[in-house]
Design a protein around this motif. Structure first.
Motif, PDB file in Angstrom:
ATOM      1  N   ASP A 160       0.824  -1.213   0.000  1.00 24.53           N
ATOM      2  CA  ASP A 160       0.000   0.000   0.000  1.00 24.53           C
ATOM      3  C   ASP A 160       0.854   1.257   0.000  1.00 24.53           C
ATOM      4  O   ASP A 160       0.466   2.282  -0.561  1.00 24.53           O
ATOM      5  N   LYS A 161       2.012   1.182   0.619  1.00 22.86           N
ATOM      6  CA  LYS A 161       2.895   2.352   0.680  1.00 22.86           C
ATOM      7  C   LYS A 161       3.337   2.772  -0.729  1.00 22.86           C
ATOM      8  O   LYS A 161       3.401   3.964  -1.052  1.00 22.86           O
ATOM      9  N   GLU A 162       3.638   1.777  -1.579  1.00 24.43           N
ATOM     10  CA  GLU A 162       4.055   2.069  -2.956  1.00 24.43           C
ATOM     11  C   GLU A 162       2.909   2.669  -3.762  1.00 24.43           C
ATOM     12  O   GLU A 162       3.114   3.568  -4.580  1.00 24.43           O
ATOM     13  N   LEU A 163       1.711   2.159  -3.536  1.00 24.45           N
ATOM     14  CA  LEU A 163       0.541   2.700  -4.242  1.00 24.45           C
ATOM     15  C   LEU A 163       0.295   4.148  -3.836  1.00 24.45           C
ATOM     16  O   LEU A 163      -0.036   4.990  -4.674  1.00 24.45           O
ATOM     17  N   ASP A 164       0.483   4.443  -2.558  1.00 25.66           N
ATOM     18  CA  ASP A 164       0.319   5.825  -2.077  1.00 25.66           C
ATOM     19  C   ASP A 164       1.322   6.761  -2.744  1.00 25.66           C
ATOM     20  O   ASP A 164       0.978   7.888  -3.130  1.00 25.66           O
ATOM     21  N   LYS A 165       2.565   6.287  -2.883  1.00 35.35           N
ATOM     22  CA  LYS A 165       3.603   7.112  -3.530  1.00 35.35           C
ATOM     23  C   LYS A 165       3.229   7.396  -4.982  1.00 35.35           C
ATOM     24  O   LYS A 165       3.413   8.512  -5.475  1.00 35.35           O
ATOM     25  N   GLU A 166       2.714   6.381  -5.666  1.00 39.38           N
ATOM     26  CA  GLU A 166       2.343   6.570  -7.068  1.00 39.38           C
ATOM     27  C   GLU A 166       1.177   7.547  -7.183  1.00 39.38           C
ATOM     28  O   GLU A 166       1.145   8.392  -8.091  1.00 39.38           O
ATOM     29  N   TYR A 167       0.237   7.435  -6.270  1.00 36.88           N
ATOM     30  CA  TYR A 167      -0.898   8.364  -6.253  1.00 36.88           C
ATOM     31  C   TYR A 167      -0.418   9.806  -6.115  1.00 36.88           C
ATOM     32  O   TYR A 167      -0.848  10.700  -6.854  1.00 36.88           O
ATOM     33  N   GLU A 168       0.488  10.030  -5.182  1.00 37.45           N
ATOM     34  CA  GLU A 168       0.992  11.387  -4.947  1.00 37.45           C
ATOM     35  C   GLU A 168       1.737  11.933  -6.160  1.00 37.45           C
ATOM     36  O   GLU A 168       1.594  13.112  -6.507  1.00 37.45           O
ATOM     37  N   ALA A 169       2.508  11.072  -6.829  1.00 41.47           N
ATOM     38  CA  ALA A 169       3.268  11.501  -8.002  1.00 41.47           C
ATOM     39  C   ALA A 169       2.334  11.877  -9.152  1.00 41.47           C
ATOM     40  O   ALA A 169       2.518  12.911  -9.811  1.00 41.47           O
ATOM     41  N   ILE A 170       1.323  11.043  -9.397  1.00 40.33           N
ATOM     42  CA  ILE A 170       0.373  11.316 -10.487  1.00 40.33           C
ATOM     43  C   ILE A 170      -0.453  12.557 -10.165  1.00 40.33           C
ATOM     44  O   ILE A 170      -0.714  13.393 -11.042  1.00 40.33           O
ATOM     45  N   ALA A 171      -0.863  12.699  -8.909  1.00 36.41           N
ATOM     46  CA  ALA A 171      -1.656  13.870  -8.513  1.00 36.41           C
ATOM     47  C   ALA A 171      -0.872  15.159  -8.749  1.00 36.41           C
ATOM     48  O   ALA A 171      -1.421  16.150  -9.257  1.00 36.41           O
ATOM     49  N   ARG A 172       0.427  15.149  -8.412  1.00 37.97           N
ATOM     50  CA  ARG A 172       1.258  16.350  -8.646  1.00 37.97           C
ATOM     51  C   ARG A 172       1.342  16.661 -10.144  1.00 37.97           C
ATOM     52  O   ARG A 172       1.268  17.828 -10.557  1.00 37.97           O
ATOM     53  N   GLN A 173       1.488  15.614 -10.946  1.00 39.11           N
ATOM     54  CA  GLN A 173       1.579  15.803 -12.401  1.00 39.11           C
ATOM     55  C   GLN A 173       0.291  16.407 -12.952  1.00 39.11           C
ATOM     56  O   GLN A 173       0.319  17.333 -13.778  1.00 39.11           O
ATOM     57  N   LEU A 174      -0.839  15.916 -12.473  1.00 38.59           N
ATOM     58  CA  LEU A 174      -2.127  16.420 -12.957  1.00 38.59           C
ATOM     59  C   LEU A 174      -2.368  17.855 -12.494  1.00 38.59           C
ATOM     60  O   LEU A 174      -2.954  18.663 -13.223  1.00 38.59           O
ATOM     61  N   MET A 175      -1.909  18.174 -11.312  1.00 34.51           N
ATOM     62  CA  MET A 175      -2.032  19.556 -10.814  1.00 34.51           C
ATOM     63  C   MET A 175      -1.245  20.510 -11.719  1.00 34.51           C
ATOM     64  O   MET A 175      -1.696  21.628 -12.010  1.00 34.51           O
ATOM     65  N   THR A 176      -0.082  20.058 -12.162  1.00 33.15           N
ATOM     66  CA  THR A 176       0.735  20.880 -13.066  1.00 33.15           C
ATOM     67  C   THR A 176      -0.002  21.129 -14.374  1.00 33.15           C
ATOM     68  O   THR A 176      -0.010  22.248 -14.897  1.00 33.15           O
ATOM     69  N   TYR A 177      -0.639  20.090 -14.903  1.00 36.48           N
ATOM     70  CA  TYR A 177      -1.435  20.232 -16.133  1.00 36.48           C
ATOM     71  C   TYR A 177      -2.510  21.297 -15.948  1.00 36.48           C
ATOM     72  O   TYR A 177      -2.737  22.137 -16.821  1.00 36.48           O
ATOM     73  N   MET A 178      -3.189  21.259 -14.809  1.00 35.84           N
ATOM     74  CA  MET A 178      -4.285  22.201 -14.577  1.00 35.84           C
ATOM     75  C   MET A 178      -3.793  23.638 -14.510  1.00 35.84           C
ATOM     76  O   MET A 178      -4.460  24.556 -14.997  1.00 35.84           O
ATOM     77  N   MET A 179      -2.628  23.845 -13.913  1.00 32.30           N
ATOM     78  CA  MET A 179      -2.074  25.197 -13.824  1.00 32.30           C
ATOM     79  C   MET A 179      -1.665  25.722 -15.201  1.00 32.30           C
ATOM     80  O   MET A 179      -1.802  26.902 -15.493  1.00 32.30           O
ATOM     81  N   GLU A 180      -1.173  24.805 -16.038  1.00 37.16           N
ATOM     82  CA  GLU A 180      -0.736  25.214 -17.380  1.00 37.16           C
ATOM     83  C   GLU A 180      -1.907  25.435 -18.330  1.00 37.16           C
ATOM     84  O   GLU A 180      -1.825  26.252 -19.246  1.00 37.16           O
ATOM     85  N   ASP A 181      -3.001  24.710 -18.120  1.00 36.85           N
ATOM     86  CA  ASP A 181      -4.161  24.825 -19.003  1.00 36.85           C
ATOM     87  C   ASP A 181      -5.442  24.751 -18.166  1.00 36.85           C
ATOM     88  O   ASP A 181      -6.002  23.665 -17.970  1.00 36.85           O
ATOM     89  N   PRO A 182      -5.915  25.900 -17.675  1.00 37.57           N
ATOM     90  CA  PRO A 182      -7.116  25.919 -16.826  1.00 37.57           C
ATOM     91  C   PRO A 182      -8.339  25.291 -17.491  1.00 37.57           C
ATOM     92  O   PRO A 182      -9.230  24.796 -16.799  1.00 37.57           O
ATOM     93  N   ARG A 183      -8.388  25.285 -18.832  1.00 33.46           N
ATOM     94  CA  ARG A 183      -9.539  24.693 -19.529  1.00 33.46           C
ATOM     95  C   ARG A 183      -9.622  23.184 -19.309  1.00 33.46           C
ATOM     96  O   ARG A 183     -10.674  22.576 -19.490  1.00 33.46           O
TER      97      ARG A 183
END
Length: 235
Positions: A160-183
């Protein structure tokens, strides 16, 4: 595979316990299929398969109610003690988490019903690897439950610890997408909720692994560190 359950004066009691345990595994199989179909629906953009996940949820809920009623009946009728009581309690807790994994599968399937542009579909790719890991955890914890194997359960607990790490990494990546393209925010939020669901599937699998350890070892390992579980309970 039969457990080494206590032999009771009433052979029927043994049969009742074994039947309930088998029902849990059947419910687990249904939930595993739900999650598999939900992930495939997203991956293949298959709206019909997604609808199938949503429509089949009642089967999981039906089994949840049945097994819960059977456990309540056994407690009232047999007044189980020691390992028998631990088994019944572990089953009651397990079916609750399985039912909630089914709910997460429904949330993931709903993403497949949304329309994504060719550019936006790359957001969905991030779910694939995480989805496979969550599904593997579910498969492994059901196997650990079937055999009441504490070592296998502990491996799921650690995963579960590894899955949590992957979740956090993907979430950060998606947040970056949203900041670059609010649409892109509405579509990315759909994906964020889905990977959050996968992270919760991992949490539920970890819970079930703890119930297996509880049944076999007689120790409640919730809120216990991996090091303590390994050195003080499993050894």
């Amino acid at each position: 595979m039969e457990l080494n359950l206590n032999k009771h004066i009433s052979g029927q009691f043994n049969e009742e316990l074994e039947q309930i345990r088998n029902d849990v595994l059947k419910m687990g199989g249904l939930v595993e299929q739900q999650l598999t179909n939900a992930l495939n629906a997203v991956n293949k953009r298959d709206k019909d398969l997604a609808k199938q996940v949503l429509e089949s949820d009642y089967l999981v809920n039906k089994m949840d109610v049945k097994i819960d009623e059977d456990c309540t009946r056994i407690i009232a009728k047999r007044q189980p003690a020691a390992s028998d009581l631990r088994l019944v309690l572990a089953i009651i807790k397990t079916i609750t988490d399985l039912e909630r994994i089914g709910d997460e599968a429904k949330r993931i399937a709903k993403v497949a019903l949304e329309s994504f542009s060719n550019t936006q579909q790359e957001f969905l790719v991030s779910m694939d690897g995480m989805g496979r890991k969550a599904l593997a955890m579910l498969n492994d914890v059901l196997d650990a439950f079937a055999r009441m194997d504490v070592d296998a359960a502990f491996e799921v607990h650690k995963a579960d610890k590894e899955l949590d790490k992957e979740y956090e990494a993907i979430a950060r990546q998606l947040m970056t997408y949203m900041m670059e393209d609010p649409r892109s925010i509405p579509k990315i939020m759909d994906v964020l909720w889905s990977i959050r669901s996968l992270e919760r599937v991992g949490d539920r699998c970890q819970n079930i692994s703890e119930y297996v350890i509880y049944f076999v070892k007689g120790k409640d390992v919730r809120h216990t560190s991996e090091a303590d579980i390994k050195h003080n309970i499993l050894n």
